[in-house]
Design a protein around this motif. Sequence first.
Motif, PDB file in Angstrom:
ATOM      1  N   ILE A   1       0.063  20.339 -65.988  1.00  0.00           N
ATOM      2  CA  ILE A   1       0.014  19.470 -64.769  1.00  0.00           C
ATOM      3  C   ILE A   1       0.966  18.816 -64.129  1.00  0.00           C
ATOM      4  N   ASN A   2       1.498  19.034 -62.771  1.00  0.00           N
ATOM      5  CA  ASN A   2       2.469  17.914 -62.296  1.00  0.00           C
ATOM      6  C   ASN A   2       2.104  16.870 -61.727  1.00  0.00           C
ATOM      7  N   LYS A   3       2.357  15.851 -62.802  1.00  0.00           N
ATOM      8  CA  LYS A   3       2.074  14.457 -62.498  1.00  0.00           C
ATOM      9  C   LYS A   3       3.241  13.597 -62.055  1.00  0.00           C
ATOM     10  N   GLY A   4       2.972  13.081 -60.856  1.00  0.00           N
ATOM     11  CA  GLY A   4       3.950  12.182 -60.517  1.00  0.00           C
ATOM     12  C   GLY A   4       3.715  10.519 -61.109  1.00  0.00           C
ATOM     13  N   ILE A   5       4.994  10.243 -61.473  1.00  0.00           N
ATOM     14  CA  ILE A   5       5.090   8.648 -61.967  1.00  0.00           C
ATOM     15  C   ILE A   5       6.008   7.928 -61.051  1.00  0.00           C
ATOM     16  N   PRO A   6       5.688   6.850 -60.829  1.00  0.00           N
ATOM     17  CA  PRO A   6       6.700   5.931 -59.886  1.00  0.00           C
ATOM     18  C   PRO A   6       7.998   5.784 -60.531  1.00  0.00           C
ATOM     19  N   ASP A   7       8.724   6.011 -59.458  1.00  0.00           N
ATOM     20  CA  ASP A   7      10.204   5.948 -59.924  1.00  0.00           C
ATOM     21  C   ASP A   7      10.694   4.728 -59.264  1.00  0.00           C
ATOM     22  N   LYS A   8      11.209   3.601 -60.315  1.00  0.00           N
ATOM     23  CA  LYS A   8      11.380   2.305 -59.909  1.00  0.00           C
ATOM     24  C   LYS A   8      12.674   2.206 -59.118  1.00  0.00           C
ATOM     25  N   THR A   9      13.370   3.217 -59.005  1.00  0.00           N
ATOM     26  CA  THR A   9      14.589   3.050 -58.228  1.00  0.00           C
ATOM     27  C   THR A   9      14.282   3.643 -56.711  1.00  0.00           C
ATOM     28  N   ASN A  10      13.104   3.834 -56.605  1.00  0.00           N
ATOM     29  CA  ASN A  10      12.716   4.554 -55.154  1.00  0.00           C
ATOM     30  C   ASN A  10      11.487   3.784 -54.653  1.00  0.00           C
ATOM     31  N   SER A  11      11.703   2.636 -54.549  1.00  0.00           N
ATOM     32  CA  SER A  11      10.678   1.807 -53.511  1.00  0.00           C
ATOM     33  C   SER A  11      11.108   1.485 -52.319  1.00  0.00           C
ATOM     34  N   PHE A  12      10.169   1.553 -51.183  1.00  0.00           N
ATOM     35  CA  PHE A  12      10.410   1.418 -50.027  1.00  0.00           C
ATOM     36  C   PHE A  12       9.517   0.635 -49.306  1.00  0.00           C
ATOM     37  N   MET A  13       9.800   0.336 -47.898  1.00  0.00           N
ATOM     38  CA  MET A  13       8.907  -0.475 -47.150  1.00  0.00           C
ATOM     39  C   MET A  13       8.452   0.373 -45.702  1.00  0.00           C
ATOM     40  N   VAL A  14       7.065   0.488 -45.485  1.00  0.00           N
ATOM     41  CA  VAL A  14       6.799   1.055 -44.232  1.00  0.00           C
ATOM     42  C   VAL A  14       6.858  -0.072 -43.322  1.00  0.00           C
ATOM     43  N   GLU A  15       7.597   0.047 -42.465  1.00  0.00           N
ATOM     44  CA  GLU A  15       7.500  -1.157 -41.336  1.00  0.00           C
ATOM     45  C   GLU A  15       6.763  -0.453 -40.151  1.00  0.00           C
ATOM     46  N   PHE A  16       6.049  -1.444 -39.385  1.00  0.00           N
ATOM     47  CA  PHE A  16       5.454  -1.132 -38.062  1.00  0.00           C
ATOM     48  C   PHE A  16       5.878  -2.150 -37.133  1.00  0.00           C
ATOM     49  N   ARG A  17       5.746  -1.970 -35.827  1.00  0.00           N
ATOM     50  CA  ARG A  17       6.005  -2.976 -35.014  1.00  0.00           C
ATOM     51  C   ARG A  17       4.947  -3.681 -34.618  1.00  0.00           C
ATOM     52  N   SER A  18       4.982  -4.814 -34.420  1.00  0.00           N
ATOM     53  CA  SER A  18       3.774  -5.917 -34.153  1.00  0.00           C
ATOM     54  C   SER A  18       2.634  -5.429 -33.235  1.00  0.00           C
ATOM     55  N   ARG A  19       3.300  -4.685 -32.451  1.00  0.00           N
ATOM     56  CA  ARG A  19       2.409  -4.246 -31.568  1.00  0.00           C
ATOM     57  C   ARG A  19       1.625  -2.806 -31.617  1.00  0.00           C
ATOM     58  N   THR A  20       1.956  -2.356 -32.751  1.00  0.00           N
ATOM     59  CA  THR A  20       1.189  -1.221 -33.114  1.00  0.00           C
ATOM     60  C   THR A  20      -0.283  -1.495 -33.433  1.00  0.00           C
ATOM     61  N   ILE A  21      -1.215  -0.743 -33.044  1.00  0.00           N
ATOM     62  CA  ILE A  21      -2.661  -0.823 -33.222  1.00  0.00           C
ATOM     63  C   ILE A  21      -3.046  -0.869 -34.649  1.00  0.00           C
ATOM     64  N   GLU A  22      -3.317  -1.767 -35.487  1.00  0.00           N
ATOM     65  CA  GLU A  22      -4.130  -1.658 -36.856  1.00  0.00           C
ATOM     66  C   GLU A  22      -3.456  -0.708 -37.784  1.00  0.00           C
ATOM     67  N   PRO A  23      -2.163  -0.772 -38.106  1.00  0.00           N
ATOM     68  CA  PRO A  23      -1.474   0.330 -38.946  1.00  0.00           C
ATOM     69  C   PRO A  23      -2.033  -0.080 -40.300  1.00  0.00           C
ATOM     70  N   PHE A  24      -1.866   1.096 -41.066  1.00  0.00           N
ATOM     71  CA  PHE A  24      -2.409   0.891 -42.407  1.00  0.00           C
ATOM     72  C   PHE A  24      -1.821   1.851 -43.076  1.00  0.00           C
ATOM     73  N   VAL A  25      -1.877   1.740 -44.600  1.00  0.00           N
ATOM     74  CA  VAL A  25      -1.354   2.745 -45.619  1.00  0.00           C
ATOM     75  C   VAL A  25      -2.187   2.577 -46.610  1.00  0.00           C
ATOM     76  N   TYR A  26      -2.407   3.927 -47.350  1.00  0.00           N
ATOM     77  CA  TYR A  26      -3.102   3.902 -48.423  1.00  0.00           C
ATOM     78  C   TYR A  26      -2.302   3.907 -49.613  1.00  0.00           C
ATOM     79  N   LEU A  27      -2.531   3.285 -50.800  1.00  0.00           N
ATOM     80  CA  LEU A  27      -1.453   3.722 -51.900  1.00  0.00           C
ATOM     81  C   LEU A  27      -2.535   3.673 -53.284  1.00  0.00           C
ATOM     82  N   ARG A  28      -2.208   4.523 -54.208  1.00  0.00           N
ATOM     83  CA  ARG A  28      -2.742   4.689 -55.254  1.00  0.00           C
ATOM     84  C   ARG A  28      -2.626   3.414 -56.241  1.00  0.00           C
TER      85      ARG A  28
END
Length: 358
Positions: A90-117
């Motif tokens: 099985i190809n299992k992804g594990i978190p890469d500590k050197t590749n963390s980012f932020m999804v940024e939305f504009r304040s006027r965007t309607i109810e943005p959300f992200v699903y994380l494991r």
Amino acid sequence: MRAKYFILPLLLIISYCAFAQKTTRVNAIKANDYGVVYSLPKTSFVVEFLVKKTTYQKGDFYPYAQRYLAVDNPVTENRVVHTLEGIEVINKGIPDKTNSFMVEFRSRTIEPFVYLREDGLIAAINAEPEDETVPKLIIPASETASENPRRYFSQETLMAGSTAKQAELVARQIFDLRRNRNDILSGEAVNMPPDGNAYNVVMQEINRQEKALTELFSGSVTTEYFTVTYQIIPETGNINREVLARFSEKLGPLDADNLAGEPIYFSLVRKTPEVTMQLSDRDLQRLESKLTQGVVYNIPGKGELTIEFGNRTLKSIEVDVVQFGSQDVLVKQMFDNNKQPIKVYFYPELGAIKQIIQ
């Protein structure tokens, strides 16, 4: 330069179902500055072996098996034999500590959300992620040992003065059981079972006693199945027939450094050409700026994975490998549509985009 990699033995009898992680919805709101932090994975490979353990147990009367029951090949010594019956990768992804980012939305965007494991890997943006399908080895049912046959010994057998005499009396008892079964099947028994349920109970008891007593001559063979799992985390180079684990017919699966077993080899050959770019300081700055102004995702490369044991190939498949690939960015402006927010589905194990819906 020799490629670096890691081989991590895991606990025995692990089901792949444990890798199907739950996801959590995280809303981009004023309290978190309309941003959600996520991680991209690096590739690891979880290799699971299905092992069959067969236990041979000689019976107390095995020297008399041919004389009394015409058993030609009784078990004559106690032994345990292990065999490899199946393999799953099985190809299992594990978190890469050197590749963390932020999804940024504009304040006027309607109810943005992200699903994380649970481990922080990104699964979807502005959409509920789809269920992950996880491969799993099917473990066959084990064959357990019979009951203690001595509980069926008659008083005469228990009082017999020699093993030879006991074997003769038990053989007679076995033939009596067979004759009683044949009488019931033919309807000639003196005391026939009164109904179907009683018939089943009587026949099951006869078969159970016969099996237990017969194994005193023929010996018993029981089987047990279990799985053992190993995890490998490659880097950017090839892995050429490195020892994943070892396997012994007598001892079963062993660690890679245990020379009591034959080696199981793991190979991973890069298929996607490695691209090396000579960037100026200005271009490098632009690239770094690009990776901070949108949604960064992985573009995995391809590799050929091979597992070998005993001069035969157990597994040979093409696989996706994050470490063999590159990264790109969905620009921030893609998420500014208030009327119809863009939806992005990811392969969480790879950090790659599965689908974009506008």
